[in-house]
Scaffold this motif. Sequence first.
Motif, PDB file in Angstrom:
ATOM      1  N   VAL A  33     -45.285 -15.330  19.760  1.00 36.08           N
ATOM      2  CA  VAL A  33     -44.220 -14.500  19.181  1.00 36.08           C
ATOM      3  C   VAL A  33     -43.498 -13.725  20.269  1.00 36.08           C
ATOM      4  CG1 VAL A  33     -43.744 -12.544  17.662  1.00 36.08           C
ATOM      5  CG2 VAL A  33     -45.296 -14.346  16.900  1.00 36.08           C
ATOM      6  N   GLN A  34     -44.246 -13.222  21.247  1.00 37.08           N
ATOM      7  CA  GLN A  34     -43.616 -12.490  22.358  1.00 37.08           C
ATOM      8  C   GLN A  34     -42.667 -13.398  23.141  1.00 37.08           C
ATOM      9  OE1 GLN A  34     -46.349 -10.625  25.152  1.00 37.08           O
ATOM     10  NE2 GLN A  34     -44.785 -10.575  26.740  1.00 37.08           N
ATOM     11  N   ARG A  35     -43.086 -14.615  23.417  1.00 37.18           N
ATOM     12  CA  ARG A  35     -42.244 -15.557  24.164  1.00 37.18           C
ATOM     13  C   ARG A  35     -40.964 -15.873  23.387  1.00 37.18           C
ATOM     14  NH1 ARG A  35     -44.156 -20.280  24.300  1.00 37.18           N
ATOM     15  NH2 ARG A  35     -46.235 -20.107  23.436  1.00 37.18           N
ATOM     16  N   ILE A  36     -41.111 -16.059  22.076  1.00 36.27           N
ATOM     17  CA  ILE A  36     -39.947 -16.361  21.245  1.00 36.27           C
ATOM     18  C   ILE A  36     -38.968 -15.188  21.237  1.00 36.27           C
ATOM     19  CG2 ILE A  36     -39.203 -16.777  18.865  1.00 36.27           C
ATOM     20  CD1 ILE A  36     -41.850 -18.331  18.486  1.00 36.27           C
ATOM     21  N   GLN A  37     -39.503 -13.976  21.091  1.00 37.37           N
ATOM     22  CA  GLN A  37     -38.633 -12.800  21.057  1.00 37.37           C
ATOM     23  C   GLN A  37     -37.944 -12.581  22.396  1.00 37.37           C
ATOM     24  OE1 GLN A  37     -41.649 -10.044  19.481  1.00 37.37           O
ATOM     25  NE2 GLN A  37     -40.357  -9.775  17.671  1.00 37.37           N
ATOM     26  N   GLU A  38     -38.654 -12.830  23.486  1.00 38.09           N
ATOM     27  CA  GLU A  38     -38.041 -12.678  24.807  1.00 38.09           C
ATOM     28  C   GLU A  38     -36.966 -13.744  25.038  1.00 38.09           C
ATOM     29  OE1 GLU A  38     -41.236 -12.626  27.623  1.00 38.09           O
ATOM     30  OE2 GLU A  38     -41.910 -10.629  27.030  1.00 38.09           O
ATOM     31  N   ARG A  39     -37.153 -14.930  24.473  1.00 32.38           N
ATOM     32  CA  ARG A  39     -36.143 -15.988  24.559  1.00 32.38           C
ATOM     33  C   ARG A  39     -34.887 -15.600  23.774  1.00 32.38           C
ATOM     34  NH1 ARG A  39     -37.875 -20.345  21.049  1.00 32.38           N
ATOM     35  NH2 ARG A  39     -39.464 -20.908  22.550  1.00 32.38           N
ATOM     36  N   GLY A  40     -35.091 -14.935  22.634  1.00 32.49           N
ATOM     37  CA  GLY A  40     -33.956 -14.454  21.848  1.00 32.49           C
ATOM     38  C   GLY A  40     -33.546 -15.329  20.692  1.00 32.49           C
ATOM     39  N   VAL A  41     -34.177 -16.514  20.548  1.00 30.77           N
ATOM     40  CA  VAL A  41     -33.885 -17.393  19.414  1.00 30.77           C
ATOM     41  C   VAL A  41     -35.160 -18.084  18.959  1.00 30.77           C
ATOM     42  CG1 VAL A  41     -31.458 -17.858  19.949  1.00 30.77           C
ATOM     43  CG2 VAL A  41     -33.232 -19.313  20.930  1.00 30.77           C
ATOM     44  N   LEU A  42     -35.251 -18.315  17.661  1.00 34.45           N
ATOM     45  CA  LEU A  42     -36.325 -19.102  17.077  1.00 34.45           C
ATOM     46  C   LEU A  42     -35.842 -20.540  16.985  1.00 34.45           C
ATOM     47  CD1 LEU A  42     -39.114 -19.124  15.549  1.00 34.45           C
ATOM     48  CD2 LEU A  42     -37.785 -18.812  13.448  1.00 34.45           C
ATOM     49  N   LEU A  43     -36.573 -21.481  17.585  1.00 30.15           N
ATOM     50  CA  LEU A  43     -36.205 -22.890  17.556  1.00 30.15           C
ATOM     51  C   LEU A  43     -36.926 -23.565  16.397  1.00 30.15           C
ATOM     52  CD1 LEU A  43     -36.432 -23.706  21.381  1.00 30.15           C
ATOM     53  CD2 LEU A  43     -34.424 -23.000  20.059  1.00 30.15           C
ATOM     54  N   VAL A  44     -36.156 -24.091  15.459  1.00 29.94           N
ATOM     55  CA  VAL A  44     -36.707 -24.643  14.219  1.00 29.94           C
ATOM     56  C   VAL A  44     -36.346 -26.124  14.108  1.00 29.94           C
ATOM     57  CG1 VAL A  44     -36.730 -24.481  11.700  1.00 29.94           C
ATOM     58  CG2 VAL A  44     -36.562 -22.404  13.085  1.00 29.94           C
ATOM     59  N   LEU A  77     -38.018 -11.217  13.059  1.00 31.63           N
ATOM     60  CA  LEU A  77     -38.369 -11.175  14.481  1.00 31.63           C
ATOM     61  C   LEU A  77     -37.311 -10.458  15.304  1.00 31.63           C
ATOM     62  CD1 LEU A  77     -39.702 -14.814  14.954  1.00 31.63           C
ATOM     63  CD2 LEU A  77     -41.076 -12.726  15.100  1.00 31.63           C
ATOM     64  N   GLY A  78     -36.153 -10.206  14.687  1.00 28.42           N
ATOM     65  CA  GLY A  78     -35.082  -9.512  15.384  1.00 28.42           C
ATOM     66  C   GLY A  78     -34.306 -10.388  16.346  1.00 28.42           C
ATOM     67  N   ILE A  79     -34.238 -11.697  16.055  1.00 28.94           N
ATOM     68  CA  ILE A  79     -33.570 -12.648  16.949  1.00 28.94           C
ATOM     69  C   ILE A  79     -32.720 -13.626  16.142  1.00 28.94           C
ATOM     70  CG2 ILE A  79     -35.314 -12.505  18.778  1.00 28.94           C
ATOM     71  CD1 ILE A  79     -36.609 -15.010  17.636  1.00 28.94           C
ATOM     72  N   GLY A  80     -32.057 -14.550  16.823  1.00 35.03           N
ATOM     73  CA  GLY A  80     -31.283 -15.585  16.160  1.00 35.03           C
ATOM     74  C   GLY A  80     -32.134 -16.815  15.893  1.00 35.03           C
ATOM     75  N   VAL A  81     -31.495 -17.837  15.313  1.00 39.26           N
ATOM     76  CA  VAL A  81     -32.204 -19.080  15.021  1.00 39.26           C
ATOM     77  C   VAL A  81     -31.333 -20.258  15.446  1.00 39.26           C
ATOM     78  CG1 VAL A  81     -31.324 -19.142  12.640  1.00 39.26           C
ATOM     79  CG2 VAL A  81     -33.390 -20.437  13.239  1.00 39.26           C
ATOM     80  N   VAL A  82     -31.965 -21.279  16.015  1.00 41.79           N
ATOM     81  CA  VAL A  82     -31.289 -22.524  16.372  1.00 41.79           C
ATOM     82  C   VAL A  82     -32.060 -23.669  15.715  1.00 41.79           C
ATOM     83  CG1 VAL A  82     -30.740 -24.134  18.235  1.00 41.79           C
ATOM     84  CG2 VAL A  82     -30.341 -21.685  18.547  1.00 41.79           C
ATOM     85  N   PHE A  83     -31.345 -24.535  14.993  1.00 39.32           N
ATOM     86  CA  PHE A  83     -31.982 -25.662  14.326  1.00 39.32           C
ATOM     87  C   PHE A  83     -31.922 -26.890  15.231  1.00 39.32           C
ATOM     88  CE2 PHE A  83     -30.714 -22.820  10.893  1.00 39.32           C
ATOM     89  CZ  PHE A  83     -31.944 -22.657  10.268  1.00 39.32           C
ATOM     90  N   VAL A  84     -33.086 -27.520  15.401  1.00 38.24           N
ATOM     91  CA  VAL A  84     -33.229 -28.660  16.301  1.00 38.24           C
ATOM     92  C   VAL A  84     -33.455 -29.912  15.456  1.00 38.24           C
ATOM     93  CG1 VAL A  84     -34.542 -29.641  18.213  1.00 38.24           C
ATOM     94  CG2 VAL A  84     -34.253 -27.145  18.043  1.00 38.24           C
ATOM     95  N   PRO A  85     -32.626 -30.939  15.592  1.00 35.59           N
ATOM     96  CA  PRO A  85     -32.809 -32.145  14.775  1.00 35.59           C
ATOM     97  C   PRO A  85     -34.140 -32.849  15.072  1.00 35.59           C
ATOM     98  CG  PRO A  85     -30.627 -32.104  15.789  1.00 35.59           C
ATOM     99  CD  PRO A  85     -31.427 -31.015  16.441  1.00 35.59           C
TER     100      PRO A  85
END
Length: 266
Positions: A33-44, A77-85
């Motif tokens: 979770v820390q790595r994701i928050q530091e990256r700034g986006v959740l990769l889904v 999480l306080g970040i954005g989200v990016v959808f990955v095909p």
Amino acid sequence: MRKNLIRVLAAILVCGAMILTSCKPQKDIRPTVQRIQERGVLLVGTTGDYRPLSYLEADSTYWGFEIDMAEEMARQLGIGVVFVPTSWPTLTADVLAEPQAFDLAVSGITITEARLEIMAMSDGYLANGKTILCRAEDSTRFRSLEDIDKPEVRVMVNPGGLNEQFAREHLTHATIIVHPSNEEIPGLVAQGEADVMITEITEAPWYVQNDPRLAAPLMATPFTHSEIGVLMRQGQDDLLQFTNEMIRQMKADGSLERMRERYGLR
């Protein structure tokens, strides 16, 4: 002299080993979770072919129940989200890929023992089960698996997922047609290119409501019973815990039920 030479060579070997070790990629030991928050986006990861859970429109925008779930997760999480095909044939490989392709996956993914052996899944949040779509005029023709499992019945499935697996295990006499695009199959059934689509109770109602040519006569008595959850790789314990806590919270405050109602889900 000889002893000194041996000492020098030994020192060179030790230093060389230290240099080689330092050149190897070091495992990132920060919590997920820390790595994701530091990256700034959740990769889904998502297939984008499963209405009304995850669908990719021609303008590259996603919508659906699980798209909303992923966006809510990112918001918390306080970040954005990016959808990955991703795709059904490659889903497992994509989850386990190195380097990691995405943090988690959603697409109407059924919780199964086979998946839990090599990956992790959240608690379930949608009831699911195998059922069929057929043309409305055939709704009295198909009332059981026995009615479907006949050589003259053309059954269409998408490749690589549990729908194809179910068809091959339970429909050994029917003519099975594998079509690469899941979202195209209901229309092909309606047009008479196939007689039956193996689908799920989360997907079938949307097509029936939006295409009067289609029916789902066995919705109330699905062939299987299961639940849908979030898929991720093992070892992301804090991310799994966060996901489960969010699901419990959404069940408790009624937001999950309201989201179900928005998309016509049970």
